[in-house]
Design an enzyme around this catalytic site. Sequence first.
Site, PDB file in Angstrom:
ATOM      1  N   ASP A  64      18.525  29.660 -10.010  1.00  0.00           N
ATOM      2  CA  ASP A  64      19.822  29.340 -10.580  1.00  0.00           C
ATOM      3  C   ASP A  64      19.606  29.022 -12.063  1.00  0.00           C
ATOM      4  O   ASP A  64      18.471  28.802 -12.502  1.00  0.00           O
ATOM      5  CB  ASP A  64      20.418  28.141  -9.841  1.00  0.00           C
ATOM      6  CG  ASP A  64      21.697  27.646 -10.478  1.00  0.00           C
ATOM      7  OD1 ASP A  64      22.622  28.457 -10.646  1.00  0.00           O
ATOM      8  OD2 ASP A  64      21.752  26.455 -10.827  1.00  0.00           O
ATOM      9  N   ASP A 117      22.326  27.120 -14.743  1.00  0.00           N
ATOM     10  CA  ASP A 117      22.866  25.835 -15.183  1.00  0.00           C
ATOM     11  C   ASP A 117      22.409  24.718 -14.254  1.00  0.00           C
ATOM     12  O   ASP A 117      22.629  24.752 -13.047  1.00  0.00           O
ATOM     13  CB  ASP A 117      24.398  25.880 -15.196  1.00  0.00           C
ATOM     14  CG  ASP A 117      24.935  26.906 -16.173  1.00  0.00           C
ATOM     15  OD1 ASP A 117      24.281  27.110 -17.207  1.00  0.00           O
ATOM     16  OD2 ASP A 117      25.983  27.505 -15.892  1.00  0.00           O
TER      17      ASP A 117
END
Length: 764
Positions: A436, A438
């Site tokens: 991922d 953020d």
Amino acid sequence: MTDRDNRPSRAHSSDDRGQGRGAPSDRRGRSDRDPRAGRDARPARDRDGRPPRDRDRGEQRRGGSANRPPEPPLPENVVPQDLDPAVRRDLLTLDRTNADTVARHLIMTSQLLEEDPVLALEHARAARQRAGRIAVVRETAGIAAYNAQEWTEALSELRAARRMSGGTSLLPLIADCERGLGRPDRAIDVARSDEGRTLTGDEAIEMKIVESGARIDLGEFDKAVVTLQSAGLDPGQSGTGPARLFYAYGTALQAAGRDDDAITWFMNAAAADVDDVTDAELRLTELTDPERFAAEMAQEEAEFAEATASPEPEPGPEPVRTPAPEVTPEPEPTPEPEPTHEPELTPEPEPEPTPEPEPARQPQATSEATPEPEPAPTAVTETVADSVVVAPETGPATDVHDTAPQTPATTEEDTVSDAAPRTDGLADDYDALLFDLDGTLFAGSRPIDGATDALSAATQPIYFVTNNASRRAPEVAEHLTHLGFDADADQVVTSAQTAARLLAEHLEPGSRALVIGTDGLAQEIREVGIGVTRSADDRPAAVVQGHSTETGWAQLSEAVLAINAGALWIACNIDPTLPSERGFMLGNGSMVAAVANATGKTPLVAGKPAAPLMRDALDRSGASHPLVIGDRLDTDIAGANTIGADSLLVLTGVATVADAICAAPDHRPTHIAPDLAALAAPLSASAISSATGWTVDVSASPITVGSADGADADSLLPALLNAAWESDAVGDREPGDIAFTGTDDAAAAALRRYGLDSDSVGSR
């Protein structure tokens, strides 16, 4: 089970499982040969009776960057025009150069299916890498993986092809892949499901052959016989289909201890087998002349040993027992909306015995010492489902947990494929890392501490999987590079790309979609042949909603108008918040919720935790055992569980330890760690399990933690989650109710290290 099961069959030179369907050029009628040489619905097995593990994909690929899978060379005499015109029409959504290359790879896949299944799979993967949004390409990749006995990959591709094109003709292959993964019970569920029972003709017979083989795998020999008794056992028939059916019936009879009847049906199979697709004659020799059979096997063993010792061994298939499913092609229907999860298949009642058909031929010889039927193989449980992870079973709940080392409980659904051997570093146990962005790698304009070093040290292929649809892949790669990460656009998989793929699957080329989001999202839509509008007055066929800082009342109102008028609604993601240096800001999910409230409708979700984005990441990486790394339980970890992948929760973004303790089963990670340094640390430091030296009492609040000799602070977090998840005591608590206290100085110090004192646990 004897060693001969690992040796090539004398009777056949093609793959021992064969194909249920041909590659595109065959099934459209262009191939001059039929690649459907299926002889066995029973997976080849290694010496302990288990199906062979997925082969190391690193050995199958020929050079190239770890992040850009190489493509096998294409002979100059293979031209796109050789592909069937109907299949070429399926490629019209691609640009001309790419379509021609995909066509040539599909042709090579078809030509190599029998003589070199591994190379055929390389070509199919290359085609899928270039055109993974086209159903016929995914079907071809599934058939090639099936032919190469890459069961996990085949299952994933065949399921994707079925979702994209509709129909039930691939169900026998899907069921047989479950057998290849050591899950015969699931194969039976597919066969007995409502959809499995709708099969007719040859497809219905193929499914019965698979089901019978699965019954044998489970030791249900009489049921295996009964399953085939309604399949049209007419000894007067001849040809490949009848030969394979008779062969499967003979196999079931032999497994049930009815050797005389088995001999009769192997004779029927040999008589019907005009194309020599079974080893029925060899089976007859085994049953009627064991000494001759043993001599022939000894000779074959010597020949096999000599061949494998030579510089250029001739590949050969492993001998197996029951025919592989052969599926009759059916026209590709209009694509149907893709569900977030695989539809459940409802099994029908078990078959009841019926009178056995009268055999046509009587055996001319009998065996004085007929070998006993092989025992049912042990089912493999170390493999993963392609769909949803189920929480591991635990023993009776107790509130106080000592910390004796235990092996984490696993089930069939716990991993995406057979795990590689354990090594020192967590990352070394996986064949790709899916990050991922953020909250995991960066927060706004700054990288997370230690993240760049962690990724630089990793040797596995790395992919960046983001729900953020506001930027295109090159922009994301540029941002990562600016922050100090080594990244290129091919490594980036975005929810915008997935949303565009879903649109292309649901809409006709030239349709129009209302885009609520950035110009980058709009361009992704245009590149799949869908027109873009910003107004509901243009009567769009769909609405695509992604994050944009410019989205306001006016834009959301256009979406509401279009959706209420009947437009398909796709949300790139449903993240309620977006991490930044200043804290959590409004995310796309919050704006999606506003539209849902105004319309009463629910969108089709492209991003995590829904399956489409995660499957696109798997497709891009070609991984069979990836690790998903993220900071959110409701998207990253739940998304990993949706596809059956292992996951690592890092506490650098949204989720806290308290959140993880209170997480629902489908939001629970496989590993937990403070940050990405865990990738290089021993697996025991992050795997959710008990740990030596720690005692955790979750019966009251605060949770009490004690230490003893051998307690390692690195393993405290996994031990806390393990104790909480094994107990019912925290089931009704909210994250804000979770607090900790240490019963000794070492325990208190370890809790402080992770910010787990009663004043800070809910905020870290």
